[in-house]
Design a protein around this motif. Structure first.
Motif, PDB file in Angstrom:
ATOM      1  N   PRO A 179       0.826  -1.213   0.000  1.00 27.68           N
ATOM      2  CA  PRO A 179       0.000   0.000   0.000  1.00 27.68           C
ATOM      3  C   PRO A 179       0.858   1.260   0.000  1.00 27.68           C
ATOM      4  N   TYR A 180       0.347   2.306  -0.640  1.00 30.34           N
ATOM      5  CA  TYR A 180       1.065   3.572  -0.682  1.00 30.34           C
ATOM      6  C   TYR A 180       0.089   4.738  -0.626  1.00 30.34           C
ATOM      7  N   GLY A 181       0.626   5.899  -0.334  1.00 34.26           N
ATOM      8  CA  GLY A 181      -0.110   7.157  -0.404  1.00 34.26           C
ATOM      9  C   GLY A 181       0.773   8.201  -1.055  1.00 34.26           C
ATOM     10  N   ILE A 182       0.174   9.105  -1.810  1.00 29.33           N
ATOM     11  CA  ILE A 182       0.925  10.129  -2.545  1.00 29.33           C
ATOM     12  C   ILE A 182       0.233  11.481  -2.364  1.00 29.33           C
ATOM     13  N   ILE A 183       1.031  12.511  -2.172  1.00 23.77           N
ATOM     14  CA  ILE A 183       0.556  13.889  -2.327  1.00 23.77           C
ATOM     15  C   ILE A 183       1.351  14.485  -3.486  1.00 23.77           C
ATOM     16  N   ALA A 184       0.633  14.996  -4.472  1.00 22.62           N
ATOM     17  CA  ALA A 184       1.281  15.545  -5.665  1.00 22.62           C
ATOM     18  C   ALA A 184       0.884  17.001  -5.847  1.00 22.62           C
ATOM     19  N   ARG A 185       1.860  17.782  -6.277  1.00 19.39           N
ATOM     20  CA  ARG A 185       1.623  19.203  -6.518  1.00 19.39           C
ATOM     21  C   ARG A 185       2.247  19.558  -7.858  1.00 19.39           C
ATOM     22  N   HIS A 186       1.447  20.094  -8.777  1.00 19.56           N
ATOM     23  CA  HIS A 186       1.933  20.446 -10.106  1.00 19.56           C
ATOM     24  C   HIS A 186       2.468  21.872 -10.090  1.00 19.56           C
ATOM     25  N   GLY A 187       3.769  21.991 -10.175  1.00 22.65           N
ATOM     26  CA  GLY A 187       4.396  23.305 -10.133  1.00 22.65           C
ATOM     27  C   GLY A 187       4.442  23.874  -8.729  1.00 22.65           C
ATOM     28  N   GLU A 188       5.146  24.980  -8.594  1.00 25.51           N
ATOM     29  CA  GLU A 188       5.211  25.653  -7.306  1.00 25.51           C
ATOM     30  C   GLU A 188       3.914  26.416  -7.054  1.00 25.51           C
ATOM     31  N   PRO A 189       3.566  26.656  -5.781  1.00 28.02           N
ATOM     32  CA  PRO A 189       2.328  27.394  -5.478  1.00 28.02           C
ATOM     33  C   PRO A 189       2.349  28.786  -6.097  1.00 28.02           C
ATOM     34  N   ALA A 190       1.182  29.252  -6.527  1.00 32.03           N
ATOM     35  CA  ALA A 190       1.086  30.586  -7.137  1.00 32.03           C
ATOM     36  C   ALA A 190       1.412  31.682  -6.132  1.00 32.03           C
ATOM     37  N   ASP A 191       1.143  31.445  -4.853  1.00 31.54           N
ATOM     38  CA  ASP A 191       1.385  32.464  -3.829  1.00 31.54           C
ATOM     39  C   ASP A 191       2.645  32.167  -3.009  1.00 31.54           C
ATOM     40  N   LEU A 192       3.621  31.510  -3.620  1.00 32.32           N
ATOM     41  CA  LEU A 192       4.884  31.198  -2.935  1.00 32.32           C
ATOM     42  C   LEU A 192       5.544  32.499  -2.478  1.00 32.32           C
ATOM     43  N   LYS A 193       5.872  32.572  -1.190  1.00 31.92           N
ATOM     44  CA  LYS A 193       6.418  33.806  -0.629  1.00 31.92           C
ATOM     45  C   LYS A 193       7.897  33.997  -0.955  1.00 31.92           C
ATOM     46  N   ASN A 194       8.673  32.885  -0.982  1.00 35.81           N
ATOM     47  CA  ASN A 194      10.124  32.970  -1.196  1.00 35.81           C
ATOM     48  C   ASN A 194      10.761  33.943  -0.210  1.00 35.81           C
ATOM     49  N   PHE A 195      10.385  33.815   1.042  1.00 37.76           N
ATOM     50  CA  PHE A 195      10.880  34.692   2.094  1.00 37.76           C
ATOM     51  C   PHE A 195      11.737  33.856   3.028  1.00 37.76           C
ATOM     52  N   PHE A 196      12.942  34.314   3.303  1.00 45.41           N
ATOM     53  CA  PHE A 196      13.916  33.472   3.997  1.00 45.41           C
ATOM     54  C   PHE A 196      13.470  33.049   5.389  1.00 45.41           C
ATOM     55  N   ILE A 197      12.589  33.790   6.011  1.00 41.41           N
ATOM     56  CA  ILE A 197      12.179  33.459   7.373  1.00 41.41           C
ATOM     57  C   ILE A 197      11.126  32.357   7.396  1.00 41.41           C
ATOM     58  N   LEU A 198      10.607  31.988   6.231  1.00 41.35           N
ATOM     59  CA  LEU A 198       9.508  31.023   6.157  1.00 41.35           C
ATOM     60  C   LEU A 198       9.896  29.852   5.268  1.00 41.35           C
ATOM     61  N   HIS A 199       9.671  28.620   5.765  1.00 43.12           N
ATOM     62  CA  HIS A 199       9.900  27.436   4.926  1.00 43.12           C
ATOM     63  C   HIS A 199       8.630  27.067   4.189  1.00 43.12           C
ATOM     64  N   GLU A 200       8.753  26.888   2.862  1.00 45.37           N
ATOM     65  CA  GLU A 200       7.669  26.399   2.027  1.00 45.37           C
ATOM     66  C   GLU A 200       8.230  25.279   1.159  1.00 45.37           C
ATOM     67  N   GLY A 201       7.513  24.171   1.096  1.00 44.56           N
ATOM     68  CA  GLY A 201       7.986  23.018   0.344  1.00 44.56           C
ATOM     69  C   GLY A 201       7.588  21.752   1.073  1.00 44.56           C
ATOM     70  N   ALA A 202       8.468  20.753   1.025  1.00 39.72           N
ATOM     71  CA  ALA A 202       8.198  19.498   1.716  1.00 39.72           C
ATOM     72  C   ALA A 202       8.628  19.597   3.173  1.00 39.72           C
TER      73      ALA A 202
END
Length: 599
Positions: free
Chosen positions: A207-230
Motif C-alpha cells: 500500500p502507498y499514499g501520494i501527495i502531488a503538486r503540479h508546479g510551485e504554489p502561485a502564492d509562494l512567498k520565497n521569504f527566507f524566514i519562512l519554509h515552504e515546500g516538503a
C-alpha cells in the motif's frame, strides 16, 4: 569613546543593519494573494498525474512508472462536507482533489472567496492526494488500483464526520479492493485500504499514499524566514526541503522510517500531510518529475504476500487543512502524530518561539483580542527580564548623571586617547559604575524581537487578527498613511510595500518613533558629536524602516518601549534621580551621596 557608548552603538547598529537587510533584500511578503480560478470539471490526462510506485525483480520496489493511459470519460464525484472543509473525491483514482477551507477567506474584502487548498488535474494549479497498491510478484500495473482506476461507490453518498464512504474496485483476477474514507470535524482524513484475495495465487503488493503538486504554489512567498515546500518527520528527525532542493525522479533515495513519521507539503498557513498508521515502518520518497514539473511525496508501507482467502489492510491518515496550533497540538497529543507541532516553522529560535506563542495563544484565549494579548505578552516579558535590567537601568542613570564630568575629562584630555581612557576608567571606579551593563537590556531584546517576528509572520492565528479601529490584520502593515492624513483626505493610502508607503507612514510607525525617542532620552548621550547625531536620528530611521513590518510586531515594539520608559523612569526616581519626561535630571546621585555623608 567609552565602553558604555561603544556597546550601545554596536547593539543599535546591529539591530538597524538587520532591519535594513530584511527590508531591502527580502521585502515584506503579501499575506493574502487571491487564488487562481480553477476548473473542477476537467478529467485527468495520464501525462498530468503523479508517478505511482512500480515493481521490479518480483518485489515491490521504489522505482516509479508512468500511469496508464486515461479513460476518456469524466468521472463522478463524492461530496465532502464537514464544518471545516468542503470538497469532493473523484472516483477516477479515488483522488481527494477538491478541498476548500470553510473558515478562511482569501482576504478581508467583502465577499472574498474561501481559501482553496486542493485542486484537480486540468485546473490552474493541480494539488491532490492519491492512494493505491504497488504491484509485486504475480501482478502488473493493470492488476492494482492506480491514479486512473475508475472506482465505484459501495456505501455512503456524502463524506461527513458522521458518515464514511467506501469505494470498490475488482481487478477481474480474484482481487477485490476497497477503500473506506472517513473524516473528523477538522482536517484529518483516515483512508483504510483493504484487498481480499478470492483467487488461487498468492500475489505480493504494497500500500502507498501520494501527495502531488503540479508546479510551485502561485502564492509562494520565497521569504527566507519562512519554509515552504516538503516537510517530513522521520523517527524524530525533522526534514525541510525547499522546492529548489527537490531531487529528480529516479535519482532520489527513499528514506527508511523505522517507527514513526509523516510527510507532506507546507505553505505559509496551510498544509497537507500523509501519516502512515501501523506497527511497521515505511519508505518515504520525495522528488520532482522535472519533465512534467510535478512535485510529490510518497509513503509506501511494507509489501504483503496475500494468500488465497486472506484479506490485508493498511491505514493512512491525511491531514489537509489550516496550520492551527491548537488543532495540530491535539493531533499530536491525543491523536498520536509524532512531533506534529514541528510542522509549524518555529525556526532556529524554536526554544523561544514555541513558548512565546504558547503564552500568546493562552493570553488570547483569556483576553479575546490578539493585539491586547501582544501587549500583555510584552508586559510579562519585561517583568521576567526586570531583575536583569534593574542594575542596568541604575547604571545608565548614574552614567547620565556623570555626563558633565565626562565632558570635562574629554576637554582636558584633548586628542590624548590614552589619558582619556585612563581618566574615564578612574571615574567609573570612583563612582562604582559599570559602563557595559547598560547594554544588557538592548542585547536581550534582539533574540526576543527575532522570535516574536517569526511568531507573528508564521503562525496562522495572527492572520486577519484585528486589534482596534483601522488595524484589522495584525499580520499586515499598518494600512493608515500620512499620505491621506490617516484617512481624513478622500484618497486611498499607497499600496503596502511601495516607496510611497515607506515614506508616508501610518499611525503605528509614528508612535513607534516617538516611543523610541522618549525612551532614548533616559539613556546617557554620547559625548562625541557624530555619535550623538547618529543616536538622535536612529528613532526616526527605525520608524520608517519598520513601517512596512507586520502591525503586530510594531505593537510589540511600541509596548516594549513604553514599558521600558516607565520602568527606567521609576528606577531612576527610586535611586534619588528626578528626571522629567525628556530625561533631564534635576537632582542626582552625586548630591544625594553628599547629603548621606553629612549624616
Amino acid at each position: 569613546m567609552d565602553d558604555q557608548n561603544k556597546n550601545l552603538i554596536l547593539a543599535s547598529i546591529l539591530s538597524l543593519l538587520v532591519i535594513i537587510i530584511w527590508t531591502v533584500l527580502f521585502p515584506a511578503a503579501e499575506t493574502d494573494l487571491p487564488a487562481d480560478t480553477v476548473t473542477t470539471t476537467a478529467s485527468a490526462p495520464a501525462g498530468d498525474t503523479a508517478l505511482t510506485p512500480g515493481s521490479a525483480g518480483g518485489e515491490v520496489s521504489t522505482e516509479t512508472t508512468a500511469p496508464a493511459e486515461p479513460l476518456p470519460e469524466s468521472a463522478a464525484r463524492v461530496a465532502v462536507e464537514t464544518p471545516s472543509v468542503t470538497g469532493s473525491i473523484s472516483l477516477r483514482g479515488g483522488r481527494l482533489d477538491e478541498l476548500a477551507l470553510n473558515n478562511y477567506r482569501e482576504s478581508l474584502d467583502p465577499g472574498a472567496e474561501i481559501v482553496t487548498l486542493l485542486n484537480p488535474t486540468g485546473s490552474a494549479s493541480p494539488y491532490y492526494a492519491l492512494f493505491g497498491w504497488a504491484p509485486g510478484t504475480g501482478l502488473n500495473s493493470d492488476s492494482v488500483p492506480g491514479a486512473n482506476t475508475l472506482w465505484s461507490v459501495e456505501s455512503g453518498e456524502t463524506l461527513t464526520p458522521e458518515s464514511p464512504v467506501t469505494l470498490l474496485w475488482e481487478n477481474g483476477q480474484g482481487l477485490t479492493f476497497r477503500r473506506e474514507i472517513s473524516v473528523d470535524a477538522k482536517y484529518m482524513f483516515t483512508i483504510r485500504q483493504t484487498v481480499e484475495n478470492t483467487g488461487d495465487a498468492a500475489p505480493v503488493l504494497a500500500p502507498y499514499g501520494i501527495i502531488a503538486r503540479h508546479g510551485e504554489p502561485a502564492d509562494l512567498k520565497n521569504f527566507f524566514i519562512l519554509h515552504e515546500g516538503a516537510v517530513q518527520m522521520a523517527d524524530g528527525e525533522l526534514n525541510e526541503i525547499d522546492y529548489d532542493d527537490f531531487e529528480g525522479a529516479g535519482n532520489h533515495t527513499p528514506l527508511k522510517v523505522a517507527t514513526n513519521g509523516w510527510t507532506g507539503f507546507t505553505d505559509h498557513y496551510w498544509m497537507t500531510t500523509l501519516i502512515p498508521r501501523g506497527e511497521t515502518g515505511f519508505d518515504l520518497s520525495t522528488f520532482q518529475d522535472p519533465r512534467r514539473n510535478i512535485y510529490q511525496t510518497t509513503v509506501k508501507q511494507p509489501a504483503i504476500t496475500l494468500e488465497p482467502g486472506q484479506t490485508a489492510e493498511a491505514t493512512t491518515q491525511l491531514f489537509a487543512g489550516a496550520k492551527e496550533w491548537e488543532t495540530i497540538r491535539n493531533y499530536q497529543n491525543k491523536g498520536g502524530v509524532d512531533k506534529f507541532l514541528d510542522s509549524i516553522d518555529w525556526g532556529w529560535f524554536f526554544f523561544l518561539t514555541k513558548p512565546i506563542f504558547a503564552l500568546l495563544h493562552w493570553l488570547n484565549q483569556q483576553i479575546g483580542n490578539m493585539g491586547w494579548s501582544i501587549i500583555a505578552l510584552t508586559l510579562i516579558i519585561k517583568l521576567v527580564l526586570l531583575p536583569l535590567a534593574y542594575k542596568s537601568y541604575v547604571s545608565m542613570a548614574k552614567m547620565k548623571e556623570l555626563q558633565p564630568q565626562m565632558e570635562k575629562i574629554k576637554e582636558r584630555a584633548g586628542d590624548d586617547r590614552q589619558a582619556l581612557q585612563k581618566e574615564m576608567m578612574a571615574l567609573y571606579k570612583k563612582e562604582k559604575v559599570n559602563p557595559a551593563s547598560g547594554c544588557l537590556p538592548i542585547l536581550l531584546q534582539i533574540p526576543i524581537f527575532f522570535s516574536l517576528y517569526k511568531v507573528i509572520f508564521v503562525t496562522l492565528e495572527l492572520r486577519h487578527a484585528p486589534w482596534i479601529g483601522w488595524i484589522r490584520d495584525l499580520s499586515a502593515p499598518d494600512p493608515s498613511s500620512l499620505y491621506n492624513l490617516w484617512g481624513l483626505l478622500p484618497w486611498n493610502a499607497p499600496e503596502p510595500g511601495s516607496l510611497l508607503a515607506l515614506i508616508f507612514i501610518g499611525i503605528l510607525p509614528l508612535l513607534l518613533g516617538i516611543s523610541m525617542w522618549l525612551q532614548q532620552k533616559l539613556n546617557p548621550a554620547p559625548t562625541d558629536p557624530t555619535q550623538k547625531m547618529v543616536f538622535a536620528w536612529m528613532p526616526w530611521i527605525f520608524m520608517f524602516m519598520l513601517g512596512s513590518f507586520a502591525s503586530g510586531l510594531v505593537v510589540y515594539w511600541i509596548a516594549n518601549n513604553t514599558i521600558t520608559f516607565t520602568q527606567q523612569y521609576a528606577i531612576m526616581r527610586s535611586q534619588g534621580y528626578k528626571p522629567d519626561v525628556f530625561g533631564n535630571i534635576k537632582s542626582g546621585f552625586k548630591r544625594t551621596r553628599k547629603t548621606d555623608d553629612k549624616k
